[in-house]
Design an enzyme around this catalytic site. Sequence first.
Site, PDB file in Angstrom:
ATOM      1  N   TYR A  31      82.734 -66.789  87.764  1.00  0.00           N
ATOM      2  CA  TYR A  31      82.390 -67.088  86.364  1.00  0.00           C
ATOM      3  C   TYR A  31      82.128 -68.588  86.212  1.00  0.00           C
ATOM      4  CZ  TYR A  31      84.756 -62.560  85.468  1.00  0.00           C
ATOM      5  OH  TYR A  31      85.161 -61.249  85.471  1.00  0.00           O
ATOM      6  N   ASP A 162      85.246 -54.983  79.217  1.00  0.00           N
ATOM      7  CA  ASP A 162      83.913 -54.548  79.622  1.00  0.00           C
ATOM      8  C   ASP A 162      83.775 -53.048  79.893  1.00  0.00           C
ATOM      9  OD1 ASP A 162      84.101 -57.293  79.747  1.00  0.00           O
ATOM     10  OD2 ASP A 162      82.778 -57.489  81.458  1.00  0.00           O
ATOM     11  N   TRP A 343      89.161 -52.946  83.304  1.00  0.00           N
ATOM     12  CA  TRP A 343      89.830 -52.584  82.056  1.00  0.00           C
ATOM     13  C   TRP A 343      90.173 -51.101  81.990  1.00  0.00           C
ATOM     14  CZ3 TRP A 343      91.686 -56.118  78.660  1.00  0.00           C
ATOM     15  CH2 TRP A 343      91.252 -57.429  78.826  1.00  0.00           C
ATOM     16  N   GLU A 386      93.140 -62.778  88.095  1.00  0.00           N
ATOM     17  CA  GLU A 386      92.457 -62.411  86.851  1.00  0.00           C
ATOM     18  C   GLU A 386      93.219 -61.277  86.164  1.00  0.00           C
ATOM     19  OE1 GLU A 386      87.958 -61.056  85.399  1.00  0.00           O
ATOM     20  OE2 GLU A 386      88.399 -61.274  87.537  1.00  0.00           O
TER      21      GLU A 386
END
Length: 415
Positions: A31, A162, A343, A386
């Site tokens: 990112y 997402d 997710w 993350e």
Amino acid sequence: MNQHTNPDREARNILISNDRGGYTIPTEGLYPYQWNWDSAIAALGFAQFDIDRAWIEIETLFTGQWTDGMVPHILFHQQDDGYFPGPDVWGCDGPIPSSGIIQPPLAATMARKIWEQDADAGETRIRELFPKMLAWHRWIMKWRLDDHGAVCTTHPWEAGRDNAPDWDKAMARIDASDVGEYQRRDTSHVNSEDRPTKFDYDRYIKLVQIGRQAGWDQQALLTQNPFRVADPTMTFTTLRAARDLLAISEQLGLDAEGLGADIADLEVGASSLWNEDLGVFDSRDARTKEWSGSISNASYLCWYAGIESEKMLDRLKAVLASVPFPVPSYDTSMPNFDARRYWRGPTWAFMNMMIGFGLAEMGHEQRAEELRVKTKELISTYGFAEYFDPISGSPAGGNAFTWTAAVWLHWAGRD
């Protein structure tokens, strides 16, 4: 990472190494730009050792604000050919090359927390930010509400979750057969098993193409965009931000006309997301009115938004007792649970922190502390990933992650 390292120092070093001068990237490689809600969390981390740098983070985010008040989900401050989709794909016309969608509005809430940490140092900064934060709030109220007053996401990336199962039904109806060839970069940086599938990614890109064809005209997209889902993440974070903006305006004597009415509308909208059959706050397709049937970690942001729920508290107690490293992003008992795929199951430290904020503020200190301690154990044992497998705790996604480090400094690592 093991228990014998110095997590405080490591967390600071992650923020410093991910600092690009005025903004922070989430992690190297994966990112390379400034993400909206990541940045708000990063600012909270910086505030623990460099309060000026904390303010700069949020101020830089608002340099990308569009004239209509929208604050994009990504600001492309400098070109990085290794990232897809970049500014050329989005085709936006803001003051800084950007995406054409938003993310959950955490900035006002985190700005208030940073200001309260040092009111003298922050007063001028928050006064200058206030009209910008208010303009963004008003943009959301204008363009993102459904018929019940709940806040919709118009792209899975917009909600920040997402590939959450919440979107599966709406995504399945999108025809992405003409999306064309593209080269995604995320799977070249991390294990593809941890990331969204190609089926999902085709539809993410299709929605970007639809937005670009509409010139990111919100009025046009109300009819042209097939994806519009009222969502706990967007609704609870918008309601919380409105409460914080009102509190800031009252303390500083700033004009915030209409905020009280907005809060009342958003409370009704938040309540409308209660799925009685499931006994949980759920997502609802604004086009078909169909429930997602999803128990997510966003369901537990009700307290963060100032909404009490005994049933959610009972559910949280069960999760704290049964899941080794809560709160999973998707309930472990649900059919589509996947412990490592983004997710669809993994635990996210920053979501835990926000849930913890709400619990403590609404008088559930014991549960807040239980969640903090479990999050502390997770990070101190498995590092600054993350996200994490909620069963084994093993790290997933990117490493040396900004918001996980910030969570450690502000919340999880503090005794």
